[in-house]
Scaffold this active site. Structure first.
Site, mmCIF file in Angstrom:
data_model
loop_
_atom_site.group_PDB
_atom_site.id
_atom_site.type_symbol
_atom_site.label_atom_id
_atom_site.label_comp_id
_atom_site.label_asym_id
_atom_site.label_seq_id
_atom_site.Cartn_x
_atom_site.Cartn_y
_atom_site.Cartn_z
ATOM 1 N N THR A 1 19.103 105.258 25.713
ATOM 2 C CA THR A 1 20.057 104.347 26.354
ATOM 3 C C THR A 1 20.627 103.404 25.303
ATOM 4 O O THR A 1 19.893 102.955 24.411
ATOM 5 C CB THR A 1 19.411 103.594 27.542
ATOM 6 O OG1 THR A 1 20.329 102.617 28.035
ATOM 7 C CG2 THR A 1 18.102 102.928 27.192
ATOM 8 N N VAL B 1 21.442 109.114 37.234
ATOM 9 C CA VAL B 1 21.618 109.430 38.649
ATOM 10 C C VAL B 1 21.352 110.917 38.920
ATOM 11 O O VAL B 1 21.394 111.351 40.072
ATOM 12 C CB VAL B 1 23.025 109.005 39.138
ATOM 13 C CG1 VAL B 1 23.172 107.481 39.043
ATOM 14 C CG2 VAL B 1 24.138 109.680 38.348
ATOM 15 N N GLU C 1 20.027 107.055 17.463
ATOM 16 C CA GLU C 1 20.598 105.912 16.750
ATOM 17 C C GLU C 1 20.057 104.626 17.359
ATOM 18 O O GLU C 1 19.584 104.628 18.496
ATOM 19 C CB GLU C 1 22.128 105.934 16.830
ATOM 20 C CG GLU C 1 22.632 105.873 18.256
ATOM 21 C CD GLU C 1 24.096 106.268 18.409
ATOM 22 O OE1 GLU C 1 24.749 106.571 17.405
ATOM 23 O OE2 GLU C 1 24.558 106.265 19.567
ATOM 24 N N HIS D 1 20.110 102.864 39.257
ATOM 25 C CA HIS D 1 21.570 102.933 39.452
ATOM 26 C C HIS D 1 21.968 103.932 40.539
ATOM 27 O O HIS D 1 23.113 104.368 40.577
ATOM 28 C CB HIS D 1 22.272 103.257 38.126
ATOM 29 C CG HIS D 1 22.202 102.133 37.122
ATOM 30 N ND1 HIS D 1 22.431 102.293 35.773
ATOM 31 C CD2 HIS D 1 21.928 100.799 37.293
ATOM 32 C CE1 HIS D 1 22.299 101.127 35.146
ATOM 33 N NE2 HIS D 1 21.986 100.211 36.043
ATOM 34 N N CYS E 1 27.414 100.926 57.531
ATOM 35 C CA CYS E 1 26.010 101.072 57.979
ATOM 36 C C CYS E 1 25.035 100.980 56.795
ATOM 37 O O CYS E 1 23.896 100.557 56.963
ATOM 38 C CB CYS E 1 25.783 102.402 58.682
ATOM 39 S SG CYS E 1 26.931 102.746 60.018
HETATM 40 C C1 BJW Z 1 20.207 110.202 22.926
HETATM 41 C C2 BJW Z 1 20.424 111.569 22.736
HETATM 42 C C3 BJW Z 1 19.274 112.380 22.704
HETATM 43 C C4 BJW Z 1 22.341 110.604 22.724
HETATM 44 N N1 BJW Z 1 18.033 111.826 22.860
HETATM 45 N N2 BJW Z 1 18.990 109.692 23.076
HETATM 46 C C5 BJW Z 1 27.774 90.159 30.189
HETATM 47 C C6 BJW Z 1 26.424 89.970 29.915
HETATM 48 C C7 BJW Z 1 25.439 90.509 30.725
HETATM 49 C C8 BJW Z 1 25.771 91.281 31.822
HETATM 50 C C9 BJW Z 1 27.109 91.465 32.091
HETATM 51 C C10 BJW Z 1 28.092 90.911 31.309
HETATM 52 N N3 BJW Z 1 29.293 91.275 31.823
HETATM 53 C C11 BJW Z 1 29.091 92.057 32.895
HETATM 54 C C12 BJW Z 1 27.760 92.177 33.081
HETATM 55 C C13 BJW Z 1 27.078 92.946 34.114
HETATM 56 C C14 BJW Z 1 27.231 94.450 33.958
HETATM 57 C C15 BJW Z 1 27.080 94.856 32.506
HETATM 58 O O1 BJW Z 1 25.999 95.028 31.982
HETATM 59 N N4 BJW Z 1 28.181 95.056 31.821
HETATM 60 C C16 BJW Z 1 28.132 95.393 30.402
HETATM 61 C C17 BJW Z 1 29.218 96.412 30.104
HETATM 62 C C18 BJW Z 1 28.204 94.123 29.590
HETATM 63 N N5 BJW Z 1 26.145 95.020 34.755
HETATM 64 C C19 BJW Z 1 26.281 95.221 36.047
HETATM 65 O O2 BJW Z 1 27.327 94.998 36.638
HETATM 66 C C20 BJW Z 1 25.053 95.676 36.789
HETATM 67 N N6 BJW Z 1 24.826 94.823 37.873
HETATM 68 C C21 BJW Z 1 24.562 93.518 37.725
HETATM 69 O O3 BJW Z 1 24.506 92.977 36.633
HETATM 70 O O4 BJW Z 1 24.348 92.891 38.907
HETATM 71 C C22 BJW Z 1 24.175 91.489 38.885
HETATM 72 C C23 BJW Z 1 22.742 91.128 38.988
HETATM 73 C C24 BJW Z 1 21.789 91.671 38.153
HETATM 74 C C25 BJW Z 1 20.471 91.269 38.246
HETATM 75 C C26 BJW Z 1 20.114 90.355 39.179
HETATM 76 C C27 BJW Z 1 21.059 89.840 40.048
HETATM 77 C C28 BJW Z 1 22.371 90.222 39.945
HETATM 78 C C29 BJW Z 1 25.256 97.073 37.365
HETATM 79 C C30 BJW Z 1 25.364 98.105 36.293
HETATM 80 C C31 BJW Z 1 25.735 99.437 36.903
HETATM 81 C C32 BJW Z 1 25.890 100.523 35.842
HETATM 82 N N7 BJW Z 1 26.513 101.660 36.408
HETATM 83 C C33 BJW Z 1 26.729 102.825 35.584
HETATM 84 C C34 BJW Z 1 27.571 103.908 36.327
HETATM 85 C C35 BJW Z 1 26.951 104.345 37.610
HETATM 86 C C36 BJW Z 1 26.011 105.511 37.455
HETATM 87 C C37 BJW Z 1 26.706 106.821 37.155
HETATM 88 O O5 BJW Z 1 27.838 107.071 37.575
HETATM 89 O O6 BJW Z 1 26.050 107.636 36.497
HETATM 90 O O7 BJW Z 1 25.475 103.352 35.143
HETATM 91 S S1 BJW Z 1 27.591 102.473 34.048
HETATM 92 C C38 BJW Z 1 26.691 103.605 33.074
HETATM 93 O O8 BJW Z 1 25.982 102.847 32.064
HETATM 94 C C39 BJW Z 1 25.623 104.220 34.005
HETATM 95 C C40 BJW Z 1 24.413 104.202 33.108
HETATM 96 O O9 BJW Z 1 23.240 104.263 33.884
HETATM 97 C C41 BJW Z 1 24.573 102.929 32.323
HETATM 98 C C42 BJW Z 1 23.814 102.898 31.043
HETATM 99 O O10 BJW Z 1 24.287 103.876 30.160
HETATM 100 P P1 BJW Z 1 23.267 104.590 29.164
HETATM 101 O O11 BJW Z 1 22.294 105.386 29.912
HETATM 102 O O12 BJW Z 1 22.747 103.597 28.217
HETATM 103 O O13 BJW Z 1 24.247 105.638 28.440
HETATM 104 P P2 BJW Z 1 25.123 105.448 27.120
HETATM 105 O O14 BJW Z 1 26.137 106.551 27.105
HETATM 106 O O15 BJW Z 1 25.629 104.072 26.991
HETATM 107 O O16 BJW Z 1 24.104 105.667 25.929
HETATM 108 C C43 BJW Z 1 23.500 106.916 25.682
HETATM 109 C C44 BJW Z 1 22.457 106.737 24.603
HETATM 110 O O17 BJW Z 1 21.778 107.967 24.448
HETATM 111 C C45 BJW Z 1 23.042 106.365 23.229
HETATM 112 O O18 BJW Z 1 22.313 105.275 22.715
HETATM 113 C C46 BJW Z 1 22.784 107.618 22.383
HETATM 114 O O19 BJW Z 1 22.449 107.300 21.034
HETATM 115 C C47 BJW Z 1 21.582 108.202 23.076
HETATM 116 N N8 BJW Z 1 21.406 109.653 22.906
HETATM 117 N N9 BJW Z 1 21.725 111.838 22.604
HETATM 118 C C48 BJW Z 1 17.921 110.543 23.053
HETATM 119 N N10 BJW Z 1 19.353 113.775 22.513
HETATM 120 ZN ZN ZN Z 2 28.734 103.828 59.393
#
Ligand code: BJW
Ligand code: ZN
Length: 231
Positions: free
Chosen positions: A180, A95, A207, A111, A122
């Site tokens: 990710t 974000v 990793e 996201h 709205c």
């Molecule tokens: C390096 C490094 C370096 C370190 N170089 N790399 C069961 C099965 C399937 C789905 C679900 C389920 N139960 C629930 C769900 C749905 C849920 C979900 O996935 N939950 C899981 C926990 C299981 N998903 C949702 O709810 C999503 N919506 C949805 O599914 O809607 C329904 C739908 C979908 C499709 C069609 C129709 C309907 C919405 C997800 C919203 C995520 N929101 C967040 C927070 C908001 C943003 C913010 O505040 O910033 O988004 S959560 C958080 O996780 C954030 C991130 O964008 C997201 C991903 O995290 P990311 O980027 O992977 O970070 P990390 O910390 O996890 O990993 C970092 C990585 O970097 C690591 O691997 C390190 O090794 C690496 N790294 N240094 C390169 N130098």
């Molecule tokens: Zn409004």
């Protein structure tokens, strides 16, 4: 890596790409903010229970992102976009605005973005760089008077413009994923779509992600080192 004239590259980035710019990842370093799990403040339930807490969290995130600078990974991707034009599609889960500040022009923030807010009623997003850290003065909509929330996709909400994402995924010839953990869907499932289509799928990060099995190639190392060399 060399791309041919018919190649189309789909890039998915996550928090690890901004890690070298000093922005904390979600699941690294304990994933805690002021004793709260990040997952507990990035949800519609947290917003319902305590909008002041959610705004303090996103105000801090705005401050941190404003103080950060793009790194070599952001720059490498911006340079690839300059070479490939509209045959390059960058989808980020991040974000922050570091891809744009590195020069990327076509960035899809699936996201949401830190620097936009929207009225809960709205719903139209607007640019917003303010900090709302005083619970007594939370923002309200100038049109209808209802609450204004961060323009962020929380758990349980549908990511932005999935149609354009899947359209691009269906015509990509290479999927490049960087920084990710492969733990949040639907983004973690993009590699399965690409794998079923038989295209090249590459992961870059220090990793293996949770969905490592679906990638044809895993390049271990920080994105700031691997991406400039690869691209
Ligand atoms: C390096 C490094 C370096 C370190 N170089 N790399 C069961 C099965 C399937 C789905 C679900 C389920 N139960 C629930 C769900 C749905 C849920 C979900 O996935 N939950 C899981 C926990 C299981 N998903 C949702 O709810 C999503 N919506 C949805 O599914 O809607 C329904 C739908 C979908 C499709 C069609 C129709 C309907 C919405 C997800 C919203 C995520 N929101 C967040 C927070 C908001 C943003 C913010 O505040 O910033 O988004 S959560 C958080 O996780 C954030 C991130 O964008 C997201 C991903 O995290 P990311 O980027 O992977 O970070 P990390 O910390 O996890 O990993 C970092 C990585 O970097 C690591 O691997 C390190 O090794 C690496 N790294 N240094 C390169 N130098
Ligand atoms: Zn409004």
């Amino acid at each position: 890596m060399r791309f041919e004239a018919e190649d189309r590259v789909f890039v998915l980035t996550g928090a690890g790409v901004s890690a070298a710019s000093g922005l904390a990842t979600f699941r690294g370093s304990g994933g805690l903010w002021n004793g709260h799990r990040v997952e507990d403040v990035a949800t519609p339930e947290a917003w319902e229970a305590d909008p002041g807490l959610v705004w303090r969290f996103y105000s801090m995130r705005r401050r941190d992102a404003l103080a950060a600078q793009p790194n070599a990974a952001h720059v490498a991707l911006a340079e690839l976009e300059k070479q490939m034009g509209d045959r390059f599609y960058l989808c980020t889960q991040n974000v922050d605005d570091l891809h744009e500040r590195a020069g990327s022009e076509r960035v899809h923030h699936m996201h949401g973005t830190l620097f936009e807010s929207r009225c809960v009623w709205c719903e139209k997003p607007f640019a917003d760089r303010a900090f709302y850290e005083d619970g007594a003065a939370l923002p309200v909509c100038a049109e209808c008077g209802r609450a204004v929330r961060p323009h962020i996709v929380w758990f349980g909400e549908v990511p932005l413009d999935l149609n354009s994402i899947f359209r691009e995924l269906e015509r990509a010839t290479v999927l490049l994923v960087a920084g990710t953990s492969g733990s949040v869907y639907p983004a973690a499932g993009f590699v399965d779509v690409a794998h079923r289509r038989g295209i090249e799928t590459i992961y870059v990060g220090p990793e293996e992600p949770l969905n490592a099995r679906a990638f044809s190639e895993i390049l271990l190392g920080p994105a700031t080192e691997v991406l400039p060399t690869l691209l």
